[in-house]
Design an enzyme around this catalytic site. Structure first.
Site, PDB file in Angstrom:
ATOM      1  N   ASP A   6       0.884  -1.153   0.000  1.00  0.00           N
ATOM      2  CA  ASP A   6       0.000   0.000   0.000  1.00  0.00           C
ATOM      3  C   ASP A   6       0.934   1.219   0.000  1.00  0.00           C
ATOM      4  O   ASP A   6       2.129   1.093   0.292  1.00  0.00           O
ATOM      5  CB  ASP A   6      -0.865  -0.035   1.265  1.00  0.00           C
ATOM      6  N   ASP A  57      -0.145   5.089   0.856  1.00  0.00           N
ATOM      7  CA  ASP A  57      -0.416   6.085   1.903  1.00  0.00           C
ATOM      8  C   ASP A  57      -0.376   5.439   3.283  1.00  0.00           C
ATOM      9  O   ASP A  57      -1.182   4.568   3.587  1.00  0.00           O
ATOM     10  CB  ASP A  57      -1.798   6.720   1.678  1.00  0.00           C
TER      11      ASP A  57
HETATM   12  C1  BG6 Z   1      -5.899   5.790  -0.252  1.00  0.00           C
HETATM   13  C2  BG6 Z   1      -6.005   6.517   1.064  1.00  0.00           C
HETATM   14  O1  BG6 Z   1      -4.599   5.373  -0.447  1.00  0.00           O
HETATM   15  O2  BG6 Z   1      -6.273   6.644  -1.329  1.00  0.00           O
HETATM   16  C3  BG6 Z   1      -7.382   7.125   1.229  1.00  0.00           C
HETATM   17  O3  BG6 Z   1      -5.760   5.596   2.116  1.00  0.00           O
HETATM   18  C4  BG6 Z   1      -7.715   7.988   0.015  1.00  0.00           C
HETATM   19  O4  BG6 Z   1      -7.407   7.882   2.414  1.00  0.00           O
HETATM   20  C5  BG6 Z   1      -7.593   7.159  -1.245  1.00  0.00           C
HETATM   21  O5  BG6 Z   1      -9.033   8.503   0.114  1.00  0.00           O
HETATM   22  C6  BG6 Z   1      -7.919   7.944  -2.517  1.00  0.00           C
HETATM   23  O6  BG6 Z   1      -6.940   8.914  -2.733  1.00  0.00           O
HETATM   24  P1  BG6 Z   1      -7.006  10.040  -3.829  1.00  0.00           P
HETATM   25  O7  BG6 Z   1      -5.612  10.574  -3.868  1.00  0.00           O
HETATM   26  O8  BG6 Z   1      -7.400   9.368  -5.126  1.00  0.00           O
HETATM   27  O9  BG6 Z   1      -8.022  11.029  -3.395  1.00  0.00           O
HETATM   28 MG    MG Z   2      -2.780   3.173   3.558  1.00  0.00          MG
END
Ligand code: BG6
Ligand code: MG
Length: 220
Positions: A8, A10
Protein backbone atom coordinates in the site's frame (compact mmCIF):
# COMPACT_ATOMS: atom_id res chain seq x y z
CA UNK A 1 8.69 -19.54 -2.39
CA UNK A 2 7.96 -15.88 -1.78
CA UNK A 3 7.75 -14.28 -5.22
CA UNK A 4 6.27 -10.82 -4.67
CA UNK A 5 5.64 -8.13 -2.09
CA UNK A 6 2.80 -5.70 -2.73
CA UNK A 7 2.75 -2.40 -0.89
CA UNK A 8 0.00 0.00 0.00
CA UNK A 9 1.26 3.57 -0.43
CA UNK A 10 -0.42 6.08 1.90
CA UNK A 11 0.68 5.28 5.47
CA UNK A 12 3.08 2.48 4.47
CA UNK A 13 5.65 4.01 2.13
CA UNK A 14 5.15 7.58 3.32
CA UNK A 15 2.90 9.37 5.79
CA UNK A 16 0.47 10.84 3.26
CA UNK A 17 -2.35 9.21 5.26
CA UNK A 18 -1.94 12.22 7.54
CA UNK A 19 -2.20 14.66 4.59
CA UNK A 20 -5.46 12.99 3.51
CA UNK A 21 -6.75 13.51 7.06
CA UNK A 22 -5.76 17.19 7.20
CA UNK A 23 -7.47 17.86 3.86
CA UNK A 24 -10.67 16.00 4.81
CA UNK A 25 -10.78 17.70 8.21
CA UNK A 26 -10.70 21.10 6.52
CA UNK A 27 -13.50 20.23 4.04
CA UNK A 28 -15.61 18.55 6.74
CA UNK A 29 -15.15 21.53 9.06
CA UNK A 30 -16.44 23.89 6.37
CA UNK A 31 -19.71 21.96 6.17
CA UNK A 32 -20.02 21.69 9.96
CA UNK A 33 -18.78 18.14 10.43
CA UNK A 34 -16.16 17.31 13.02
CA UNK A 35 -13.79 14.44 12.27
CA UNK A 36 -10.92 13.18 14.42
CA UNK A 37 -7.99 10.80 13.89
CA UNK A 38 -10.01 7.90 15.26
CA UNK A 39 -12.78 8.41 12.70
CA UNK A 40 -10.08 8.84 10.05
CA UNK A 41 -9.13 5.17 10.47
CA UNK A 42 -12.37 4.39 8.59
CA UNK A 43 -11.23 6.49 5.62
CA UNK A 44 -7.91 4.72 5.10
CA UNK A 45 -7.84 2.68 1.90
CA UNK A 46 -11.22 4.10 0.85
CA UNK A 47 -11.61 5.99 -2.44
CA UNK A 48 -12.12 9.76 -2.53
CA UNK A 49 -15.89 9.73 -3.13
CA UNK A 50 -16.51 6.82 -0.77
CA UNK A 51 -14.56 8.71 1.91
CA UNK A 52 -16.72 11.81 1.44
CA UNK A 53 -19.83 9.65 1.64
CA UNK A 54 -18.66 8.23 4.98
CA UNK A 55 -17.96 11.74 6.29
CA UNK A 56 -21.45 12.94 5.31
CA UNK A 57 -23.07 9.90 6.95
CA UNK A 58 -20.92 10.46 10.06
CA UNK A 59 -22.12 14.07 10.24
CA UNK A 60 -25.77 13.17 9.63
CA UNK A 61 -25.71 15.09 6.32
CA UNK A 62 -26.08 12.20 3.94
CA UNK A 63 -28.92 13.87 1.98
CA UNK A 64 -27.90 17.54 2.28
CA UNK A 65 -25.81 17.83 -0.90
CA UNK A 66 -26.43 17.44 -4.62
CA UNK A 67 -24.20 15.24 -6.76
CA UNK A 68 -22.62 18.40 -8.17
CA UNK A 69 -21.87 19.77 -4.69
CA UNK A 70 -20.43 16.42 -3.65
CA UNK A 71 -18.13 16.39 -6.67
CA UNK A 72 -17.03 19.94 -5.87
CA UNK A 73 -16.26 19.04 -2.24
CA UNK A 74 -14.23 16.03 -3.38
CA UNK A 75 -12.37 18.17 -5.93
CA UNK A 76 -11.53 20.82 -3.33
CA UNK A 77 -10.33 18.17 -0.90
CA UNK A 78 -8.02 16.93 -3.63
CA UNK A 79 -6.66 20.43 -4.28
CA UNK A 80 -5.80 20.80 -0.58
CA UNK A 81 -4.21 17.34 -0.58
CA UNK A 82 -2.18 17.96 -3.74
CA UNK A 83 -0.89 21.27 -2.31
CA UNK A 84 0.33 19.37 0.78
CA UNK A 85 2.25 16.99 -1.52
CA UNK A 86 4.64 19.86 -2.30
CA UNK A 87 6.36 19.02 0.99
CA UNK A 88 7.19 15.49 -0.16
CA UNK A 89 10.75 14.46 -0.91
CA UNK A 90 12.73 11.22 -0.49
CA UNK A 91 13.26 12.30 3.15
CA UNK A 92 9.58 11.47 3.74
CA UNK A 93 10.00 7.76 2.95
CA UNK A 94 9.09 5.88 6.14
CA UNK A 95 11.83 4.00 8.10
CA UNK A 96 12.94 0.67 6.69
CA UNK A 97 11.17 1.02 3.34
CA UNK A 98 14.12 2.06 1.14
CA UNK A 99 16.34 -0.75 2.46
CA UNK A 100 13.55 -3.31 2.11
CA UNK A 101 12.98 -2.31 -1.52
CA UNK A 102 16.71 -2.77 -2.21
CA UNK A 103 16.77 -6.17 -0.48
CA UNK A 104 13.72 -7.37 -2.41
CA UNK A 105 15.38 -6.31 -5.65
CA UNK A 106 18.58 -8.18 -4.73
CA UNK A 107 16.54 -11.33 -3.96
CA UNK A 108 14.67 -10.94 -7.27
CA UNK A 109 11.36 -10.71 -5.48
CA UNK A 110 8.85 -8.73 -7.54
CA UNK A 111 7.60 -5.42 -6.14
CA UNK A 112 4.06 -4.12 -6.65
CA UNK A 113 1.92 -1.19 -5.58
CA UNK A 114 -1.77 -1.46 -4.62
CA UNK A 115 -3.00 2.05 -3.79
CA UNK A 116 -6.52 3.26 -4.61
CA UNK A 117 -5.17 6.83 -4.70
CA UNK A 118 -5.32 8.56 -8.07
CA UNK A 119 -2.37 10.62 -6.84
CA UNK A 120 -0.16 7.55 -6.35
CA UNK A 121 2.03 8.17 -9.44
CA UNK A 122 2.81 11.74 -8.28
CA UNK A 123 3.56 10.59 -4.72
CA UNK A 124 5.96 7.86 -5.92
CA UNK A 125 7.65 10.38 -8.23
CA UNK A 126 8.08 12.91 -5.40
CA UNK A 127 9.73 10.18 -3.31
CA UNK A 128 11.95 9.19 -6.29
CA UNK A 129 10.63 5.62 -6.00
CA UNK A 130 8.87 5.13 -9.34
CA UNK A 131 11.60 2.94 -10.82
CA UNK A 132 11.65 0.66 -7.76
CA UNK A 133 8.23 -0.81 -8.61
CA UNK A 134 7.76 -3.56 -11.17
CA UNK A 135 4.03 -2.91 -11.44
CA UNK A 136 1.63 -0.31 -10.02
CA UNK A 137 -2.09 -1.05 -10.18
CA UNK A 138 -3.94 1.87 -11.82
CA UNK A 139 -6.45 3.31 -9.32
CA UNK A 140 -8.45 4.81 -12.20
CA UNK A 141 -9.29 1.33 -13.43
CA UNK A 142 -10.37 -0.09 -10.07
CA UNK A 143 -14.13 -0.53 -9.55
CA UNK A 144 -14.12 -1.46 -5.86
CA UNK A 145 -12.27 0.17 -2.95
CA UNK A 146 -10.62 -1.94 -0.30
CA UNK A 147 -11.76 -4.17 1.50
CA UNK A 148 -12.57 -5.64 -1.91
CA UNK A 149 -9.48 -7.59 -3.06
CA UNK A 150 -9.67 -6.15 -6.61
CA UNK A 151 -6.63 -3.88 -6.39
CA UNK A 152 -4.39 -6.54 -4.83
CA UNK A 153 -5.52 -9.12 -7.39
CA UNK A 154 -4.84 -6.57 -10.14
CA UNK A 155 -1.34 -5.98 -8.77
CA UNK A 156 -0.63 -9.74 -8.62
CA UNK A 157 -1.92 -10.20 -12.17
CA UNK A 158 0.22 -7.29 -13.38
CA UNK A 159 3.28 -8.91 -11.83
CA UNK A 160 2.29 -12.31 -13.21
CA UNK A 161 2.35 -13.80 -9.69
CA UNK A 162 -0.19 -16.01 -7.94
CA UNK A 163 -1.52 -14.31 -4.75
CA UNK A 164 -0.57 -17.40 -2.75
CA UNK A 165 3.08 -16.50 -3.49
CA UNK A 166 2.86 -12.93 -2.24
CA UNK A 167 2.86 -10.77 0.88
CA UNK A 168 0.83 -7.55 1.15
CA UNK A 169 1.65 -4.64 3.48
CA UNK A 170 -1.07 -2.30 4.77
CA UNK A 171 -1.83 0.33 7.41
CA UNK A 172 -5.63 0.24 6.94
CA UNK A 173 -8.10 -2.29 8.34
CA UNK A 174 -9.90 -2.27 4.97
CA UNK A 175 -6.53 -2.99 3.35
CA UNK A 176 -5.79 -5.98 5.59
CA UNK A 177 -9.21 -7.41 4.70
CA UNK A 178 -8.46 -6.86 1.01
CA UNK A 179 -5.10 -8.66 1.28
CA UNK A 180 -6.62 -11.61 3.11
CA UNK A 181 -9.54 -11.83 0.65
CA UNK A 182 -7.02 -11.99 -2.19
CA UNK A 183 -5.29 -15.01 -0.64
CA UNK A 184 -2.02 -13.27 0.25
CA UNK A 185 -0.22 -13.09 3.59
CA UNK A 186 -0.89 -9.76 5.34
CA UNK A 187 1.48 -7.52 7.26
CA UNK A 188 -0.30 -4.78 9.23
CA UNK A 189 1.45 -1.57 10.23
CA UNK A 190 -0.31 0.24 13.07
CA UNK A 191 -1.99 -0.11 16.40
CA UNK A 192 -5.53 -1.46 16.44
CA UNK A 193 -5.53 -3.67 13.34
CA UNK A 194 -6.96 -7.17 13.31
CA UNK A 195 -6.58 -10.23 11.01
CA UNK A 196 -3.00 -9.42 9.97
CA UNK A 197 -0.61 -12.40 9.82
CA UNK A 198 2.02 -10.15 11.36
CA UNK A 199 1.28 -6.85 13.10
CA UNK A 200 4.02 -4.28 13.66
CA UNK A 201 3.78 -0.80 15.18
CA UNK A 202 6.11 0.80 12.63
CA UNK A 203 7.64 0.18 9.20
CA UNK A 204 11.05 0.18 10.88
CA UNK A 205 10.55 -3.54 11.63
CA UNK A 206 10.28 -4.41 7.95
CA UNK A 207 13.29 -6.15 6.41
CA UNK A 208 13.98 -9.15 4.19
CA UNK A 209 14.89 -11.39 7.10
CA UNK A 210 11.61 -10.68 8.92
CA UNK A 211 9.55 -11.22 5.77
CA UNK A 212 11.30 -14.52 5.04
CA UNK A 213 10.71 -15.68 8.62
CA UNK A 214 7.01 -14.82 8.33
CA UNK A 215 6.87 -16.61 4.99
CA UNK A 216 8.55 -19.77 6.27
CA UNK A 217 6.19 -19.87 9.23
CA UNK A 218 2.97 -19.58 7.21
CA UNK A 219 3.54 -20.84 3.70
CA UNK A 220 5.16 -24.25 3.73
C1 BG6 B 1 -5.90 5.79 -0.25
C2 BG6 B 1 -6.01 6.52 1.06
O1 BG6 B 1 -4.60 5.37 -0.45
O2 BG6 B 1 -6.27 6.64 -1.33
C3 BG6 B 1 -7.38 7.12 1.23
O3 BG6 B 1 -5.76 5.60 2.12
C4 BG6 B 1 -7.71 7.99 0.02
O4 BG6 B 1 -7.41 7.88 2.41
C5 BG6 B 1 -7.59 7.16 -1.25
O5 BG6 B 1 -9.03 8.50 0.11
C6 BG6 B 1 -7.92 7.94 -2.52
O6 BG6 B 1 -6.94 8.91 -2.73
P1 BG6 B 1 -7.01 10.04 -3.83
O7 BG6 B 1 -5.61 10.57 -3.87
O8 BG6 B 1 -7.40 9.37 -5.13
O9 BG6 B 1 -8.02 11.03 -3.39
MG1 MG C 1 -2.78 3.17 3.56
Amino acid sequence: KLEAVIFDLDGVITDTAHFHFIAWQKIAGEIGIDIDEQFNEQLKGISRLDSLHRILVHGGKRFDFSTEQINQLAERKNQIYVALLDQLSPAAILPGISDLLKELRQQQIRIGLASVSRNAPQVLAALHLTSQFDFCADANKIQHSKPDPEIFLTACAGLGIDPSRAIGIEDAQAGIEAIKASGMLAIGVGQALTHADWLIPSTQYLNMNALQTLWDRHAA
